[in-house]
Design an enzyme around this catalytic site. Structure first.
Site, PDB file in Angstrom:
ATOM      1  N   ARG A   1      97.902   2.524 -23.545  1.00 59.06           N
ATOM      2  CA  ARG A   1      97.241   1.807 -23.673  1.00 59.06           C
ATOM      3  C   ARG A   1      96.641   0.603 -23.140  1.00 59.06           C
ATOM      4  O   ARG A   1      97.253   0.421 -22.285  1.00 59.06           O
ATOM      5  CB  ARG A   1      98.440   0.905 -25.257  1.00 59.06           C
ATOM      6  CG  ARG A   1      99.348   0.010 -23.952  1.00 59.06           C
ATOM      7  CD  ARG A   1     100.327  -0.930 -25.208  1.00 59.06           C
ATOM      8  NE  ARG A   1     101.468  -0.206 -25.136  1.00 59.06           N
ATOM      9  CZ  ARG A   1     102.582  -0.414 -25.151  1.00 59.06           C
ATOM     10  NH1 ARG A   1     102.582  -0.152 -23.770  1.00 59.06           N
ATOM     11  NH2 ARG A   1     103.544   0.931 -25.612  1.00 59.06           N
TER      12      ARG A   1
ATOM     13  N   GLU B   1     102.279  -6.521 -17.006  1.00 58.69           N
ATOM     14  CA  GLU B   1     102.508  -5.610 -17.210  1.00 58.69           C
ATOM     15  C   GLU B   1     102.058  -4.199 -17.799  1.00 58.69           C
ATOM     16  O   GLU B   1     100.696  -4.599 -18.314  1.00 58.69           O
ATOM     17  CB  GLU B   1     104.214  -5.060 -18.333  1.00 58.69           C
ATOM     18  CG  GLU B   1     104.794  -3.789 -19.080  1.00 58.69           C
ATOM     19  CD  GLU B   1     105.332  -4.389 -20.097  1.00 58.69           C
ATOM     20  OE1 GLU B   1     106.522  -4.963 -20.207  1.00 58.69           O
ATOM     21  OE2 GLU B   1     105.394  -3.253 -21.074  1.00 58.69           O
TER      22      GLU B   1
ATOM     23  N   GLU C   1     106.449 -10.748 -24.078  1.00 57.49           N
ATOM     24  CA  GLU C   1     105.632 -10.364 -26.249  1.00 57.49           C
ATOM     25  C   GLU C   1     106.126 -10.893 -26.594  1.00 57.49           C
ATOM     26  O   GLU C   1     105.301 -10.232 -27.763  1.00 57.49           O
ATOM     27  CB  GLU C   1     105.322  -9.217 -26.008  1.00 57.49           C
ATOM     28  CG  GLU C   1     104.882  -7.578 -24.705  1.00 57.49           C
ATOM     29  CD  GLU C   1     104.876  -6.813 -24.792  1.00 57.49           C
ATOM     30  OE1 GLU C   1     105.645  -6.067 -26.052  1.00 57.49           O
ATOM     31  OE2 GLU C   1     104.365  -5.344 -23.940  1.00 57.49           O
TER      32      GLU C   1
ATOM     33  N   THR D   1     113.554  -1.592 -25.473  1.00 60.62           N
ATOM     34  CA  THR D   1     112.944  -0.415 -25.809  1.00 60.62           C
ATOM     35  C   THR D   1     113.897   0.808 -25.754  1.00 60.62           C
ATOM     36  O   THR D   1     113.475   1.554 -26.468  1.00 60.62           O
ATOM     37  CB  THR D   1     112.038  -0.485 -24.382  1.00 60.62           C
ATOM     38  OG1 THR D   1     111.354  -1.427 -24.632  1.00 60.62           O
ATOM     39  CG2 THR D   1     111.346   0.703 -25.117  1.00 60.62           C
TER      40      THR D   1
END
Length: 621
Positions: free
Chosen positions: A332, A210, A134, A45
C-alpha cells in the site's frame, strides 16, 4: 503487533546473529531507530502483547519481550533512537468503554509509567512516544500527556502524532498553538512518498512512521529501496520506519514474511537474511541521525531518484535507486505506473566537496541470477583528476551508494541450520522457576495473555503452569475474539493428538478448550475455524467447528466442576475426531471434514482466569 514473538525463543548463537544483522553498526541493516509496541493486552495484527499494567494496581515491567529487544538493540548501538506507541490498551482504562480517552489523566499516567519503567528497570531512555496507532487522537489528551511528561521530569521525551494520516493532525496543529508546541514530529503511515501542504506548513519534522509491510522478496526490497529515497525527495520525510522489524511469527498469520528479514523457526535455528536488510544498509551504514539532506536531490531523467546527505564535517553520501514499477510495488498505497530505462547519470561535486579525492561504491542489482547482486563493494571512484565529476551507468532495479565513508561492510556468519518443520512431538510442562520471558516458548497468543504462573499453595504437580491472566476485554485495536486463544505448532498439521491438563478458576460460566486444525489467527482470529474441545464448569462439554462456538458438532454432560484439574485429550485423524476426559472417552468417531489442517491451540470461553499444564501434541503422518 507480536511480530518478534518467535525471536526470543531462538537458541544461541543464532539469536545473537539475527540481532547483529538488525542492529550492529556497519554489519547489516545497522538500524537507527527502533519503534516498539506498548503492549496493551489486545490483538494488534499477529498476536497480543502483554501490558505492564493488566489492572489498575498491577505493575510488572518484565512481561513480554519488548524490553529485552530494546536492550539488545542498545547493546549493539548505544545511539539507537527508541520509540513507543500503544496499539491497544488494557480494559480498565476504558471504564467499560472501548475508548482510551475516558480519563485523560489516567491514560497519560499509564503511558508515563511505561516510560519510567523502561528507565528504572532496564536503563532505557525512550526518545519518542506516540498517541494511538492508526486510530483517533484527542487533542486534550496530547496536551495532558505533555504536561505529565514534564511534571515527571521527562522533558526529553518527544511526542509524535498521530501515526495515521497527515490530516487531520496537521490541520489541528495549525489552528491550535498549544497543540503545535507540544507535538515534535508528525508521523504518517504508508504515505506513498507524499505529504500534504498543511503538514509542511507546520515546519515540524515529518516521518513515515510506518511503511513497507510488504513481502520481503526482491519486489519488497525494491519497494523499500524506492521509498527510502523518495519519502524525502517527494515528501521531505527524514525518517522511514519499516513494519515490521523481523518476520518472527508463524508464516500463515496475516502479512507473513513482511519483515526486513525472516526468523520464524526457533525450533531449528534457521533464519534468512533477506534482501531488505541490505537495501537498508545502503542508507543506514553511510548516514547517521544528525546528517542532513542536501538541496540537490531529485528524480533521474529516465526514472529513479538520487538523494545526497552530509554530516557537515566533510563527509558525503549519495544514494541512487532505479527501481522499476514491477519490481517496487509496496502493499500500500496504490503505485501509479512509471517507466525506468537504462541511462547515464553524471554527478559533479562542488564547493568543499570538490576536494574529495576518493569515494567508496556499494552496489545492488535486484532480479534473477546471474545478474542479481546484493550489497557488493565495487572499485572506488578516484576524483582528483576529474574535477569532482563521476558518471554512473544505471540499469533497472539497481541501487548505488557512493560515499566518503570507509566503514561499510557486509557482515556475515556461517549459514544457520537448515529449515525444519515444527517438531511432530512437542511437550511443555511449564516448569520454569524464574522465566526469562513471561510467555512459554512457541505459543503465540491471539486473544488474551497466557503467562507463566506459580501456584504458591500447590507444591505438587501443578506448581508451575501457564495461566490466562485477563478477566476483562482490552480496549481493542483489531477484532479481538470474545474467547482467549493461543496457537502453536505447524499450520500443516492435519492428524494430531493434543493432550493438556486444564483448570477452570471461574466458578460461574467458566470454560476452557484445547483445539486442532485452527486455520486463522491475527486480526482474523474471530473467524477462526478448527476443531475445539470445550469443557465447562457447569458440568458439560462441547465440540465446535469454530472459535466463536456457532458450529456445534457434539455436546453433552461431563463430570467437571471449577477449581479442579482435568486432562483433556483430542485426537484428529482424517475426518474422524474423538475426545477423552481424564483418560475416559467422551465421544468417538465424530465426522468433521473442515478445515483440513491448522495449528494446535488452548484457550478459554471468555476473558477469564484459567490454567494449563503438561501440554503435549503429537502429529501423525
Amino acid at each position: 503487533m507480536a511480530t518478534s514473538r518467535l525471536l526470543v525463543n531462538y537458541p544461541e548463537p543464532y539469536r545473537s546473529q539475527i540481532l547483529d544483522y538488525l542492529f550492529k553498526p556497519n554489519f547489516g541493516a545497522s538500524l537507527h531507530i527502533l519503534k516498539v509496541e506498548i503492549g496493551g493486552d489486545g490483538q494488534t495484527t499477529d498476536g497480543t502483547e502483554p501490558s505492564h499494567m493488566h489492572y489498575a494496581l498491577d505493575e510488572n515491567y518484565f512481561r513480554g519481550y519488548e524490553w529485552w529487544l530494546m536492550k539488545e538493540a542498545k547493546k549493539r548501538n548505544p545511539n539507537i533512537t527508541l520509540m513507543g506507541l500503544p496499539w491497544s490498551f488494557p480494559g480498565w482504562l476504558g471504564k467499560g468503554f472501548n475508548w482510551p480517552y475516558v480519563n485523560l489523566q489516567l491514560t497519560a499516567y499509564y503511558v508515563v509509567t511505561w516510560i519510567e519503567g523502561a528507565k528504572y528497570y532496564h536503563d532505557l531512555d525512550i526518545d519518542y512516544i506516540g498517541i494511538w496507532n492508526e486510530r483517533s487522537f484527542d487533542i486534550n489528551y496530547i496536551k495532558v500527556l505533555r504536561r505529565m511528561l514534564n511534571y515527571q521530569g521527562l522533558q526529553h521525551v518527544k511526542i509524535i502524532a498521530s501515526d495515521n494520516l497527515w490530516e487531520p493532525i496537521s490541520a489541528s496543529m495549525l489552528l491550535d498553538s498549544e497543540l503545535m508546541k507540544v507535538i515534535d514530529v508528525i508521523g504518517a503511515h504508508y504515505p506513498g512518498t507524499h505529504t500534504v501542504k498543511d503538514a509542511r506548513l507546520t515546519k515540524k519534522k515529518l516521518w513515515s512512521s510506518e511503511d513497507f509491510s510488504t513481502l520481503n522478496n526482491d519486489v519488497g526490497a525494491g519497494c523499500w529501496g524506492r521509498i527510502l529515497n523518495q519519502n524525502y525527495i517527494n515528501g521531505y520525510m527524514t525518517s522511514t520506519i519499516a513494519w515490521n522489524l523481523v518476520a518472527s511469527y508463524y508464516d500463515q498469520l496475516p502479512y507473513g514474511r513482511s519483515g526486513l528479514m525472516t526468523a520464524q523457526e526457533p525450533w531449528s535455528g534457521h533464519y534468512v537474511v533477506e534482501a531488505p536488510i541490505w537495501i537498508t544498509a545502503h542508507t543506514t551504514q553511510f548516514t547517521q541521525p544528525g546528517w542532513y539532506y542536501l538541496k540537490t536531490v531529485g528524480h533521474l531523467e529516465k526514472g529513479g531518484s538520487y538523494a545526497a546527505l552530509t554530516d557537515g564535517l566533510g563527509n558525503l553520501t549519495i544514494i541512487v535507486e532505479t527501481m522499476s514499477h514491477r519490481h517496487s510495488v509496496c502493499i500500500r498505497p496504490h503505485l501509479p505506473y512509471f517507466n525506468v530505462s537504462r541511462q547515464f547519470a553524471t554527478f559533479v561535486l562542488k564547493g568543499s566537496f570538490s576536494e574529495i579525492p576518493e569515494m567508496q561504491v556499494w552496489y545492488t542489482k535486484l532480479g534473477k541470477a546471474p545478474e542479481r547482486v546484493i550489497f557488493k563493494q565495487l572499485d572506488s571512484l578516484w576524483l582528483l583528476d576529474s574535477g569532482g565529476r563521476f558518471t554512473l551507468e544505471l540499469g533497472e532495479d539497481e541501487l548505488f551508494t557512493v560515499t566518503t565513508l570507509t566503514t561499510g561492510s557486509k557482515g556475515s556468519y556461517p549459514l544457520p541450520p537448515k529449515s525444519k518443520p515444527f517438531p511432530r512431538v512437542y511437550k511443555d510442562d511449564f516448569n520454569v522457576d524464574y522465566p526469562f520471558f513471561s510467555e512459554a516458548p512457541n505459543f503465540a497468543d491471539q486473544t488474551g495473555v497466557f503467562e507463566y504462573f506459580m501456584n504458591v499453595e500447590d507444591p505438587g504437580e501443578h506448581r508451575f503452569t501457564l495461566r490466562q491472566v485477563l478477566n476483562q476485554r482490552p480496549i481493542t485495536w483489531a477484532a479481538d475474539a470474545f474467547n482467549t486463544i493461543s496457537v502453536i505448532g505447524d499450520y500443516e498439521w492435519s492428524n494430531v493428538t493434543i493432550k493438556c491438563d486444564v483448570y477452570i478458576e471461574t466458578l460461574e460460566k467458566g470454560g476452557v478448550f484445547i483445539a486442532g486444525r485452527v486455520n486463522k489467527g491475527g486480526i482474523l482470529i474471530r473467524s477462526a475455524r478448527g476443531i475445539f474441545f470445550w469443557i465447562f464448569a457447569n458440568g458439560t462439554y462441547r465440540v465446535t467447528g469454530d472459535l466463536a462456538g456457532w458450529v456445534i458438532y457434539a455436546l453433552g454432560p461431563a463430570e467437571v466442576i471449577a477449581q479442579e484439574w482435568y486432562t483433556l485429550t483430542l485426537t484428529i485423524k482424517g475426518p474422524l475426531v474423538s475426545g477423552m476426559l481424564n483418560g475416559k472417552s467422551l465421544w468417538t468417531d465424530l465426522h468433521v471434514s473442515f478445515p483440513e489442517n491448522g495449528w494446535a491451540a488452548i484457550g478459554t470461553q471468555s476473558f477469564q482466569f484459567a490454567q494449563f499444564d503438561n501440554f503435549h501434541v503429537e502429529a501423525m503422518p
